[in-house]
Design an enzyme around this catalytic site. Sequence first.
Site: not given
Ligand code: GLP
Length: 236
Positions: A67, A132, A134, A139
Amino acid sequence: MKWESFESPDALSARAAELMFGAIHANPTIVLGLPTGRTPIGMYDRVVQECAREYRCFRDVVTFNLDEYCGVPPDHAGSYFAYMKRHLFDHVDLDPENAHIPNGLDPAPAGYEAEIRAAGGLDLTFLGLGRNGHIGFNEPGTPFDSRTRVVELTQSTRHANADLFPDGHVPTHAITMGIGTILESRAIVLLAAGAGKEDAVARLRSGGVTEAFPASALHTHPDVTVLCGVRQRSEA
Ligand code: GLP
């Protein structure tokens, strides 16, 4: 779904890096799906250290990031392109032509799917887990057959990722591979760790499959490994 639990973030990162390197050794032309966020940073650190010891480890590897934020140019410090340069691309021998990441300035990102297909499809995709549930930026409520597209971010996701945008201008939209795109990867490794992930991990473990909880789509895939760094309350 296979579960492996880890007592420390370091141990989880070491295992994730070991899985990535094992896969590259088994198939030096592997097509990898790559995540961002805080959780994979330790994995990338170890991969970079390991790669410094080896000759040409990423030479023929192809990567596709999950992404990118919309409206954020690649050279903005908050972009996922900048993140990938900081944590991986600038430190390994990956050919820049083989490192794909959605263009945050492209309003019609459907060509990304064609690029993944042209590369032969994703062999192994690493994922993080949103609080959440995702995956990528899919989402809650995302259909399981969704493809790469522009999505609106929830307030909670924007809040969770706000520290990359100290000027307060946290993007409202992002481009993400769809859940359908992710599920076509031949194998998947989910890194489930970090503060505030207890509920998401417990929900994933419970096994229910619902579009209200995007990570539950992974229960429908035949080859998923969850590296879990979150202690469940019952284990505390
Ligand atoms: C962002 C990314 C996700 C990732 C998520 C969790 O939203 N787009 O791909 O999995 O963060 O991030 P963290 O590892 O900082 O909790």
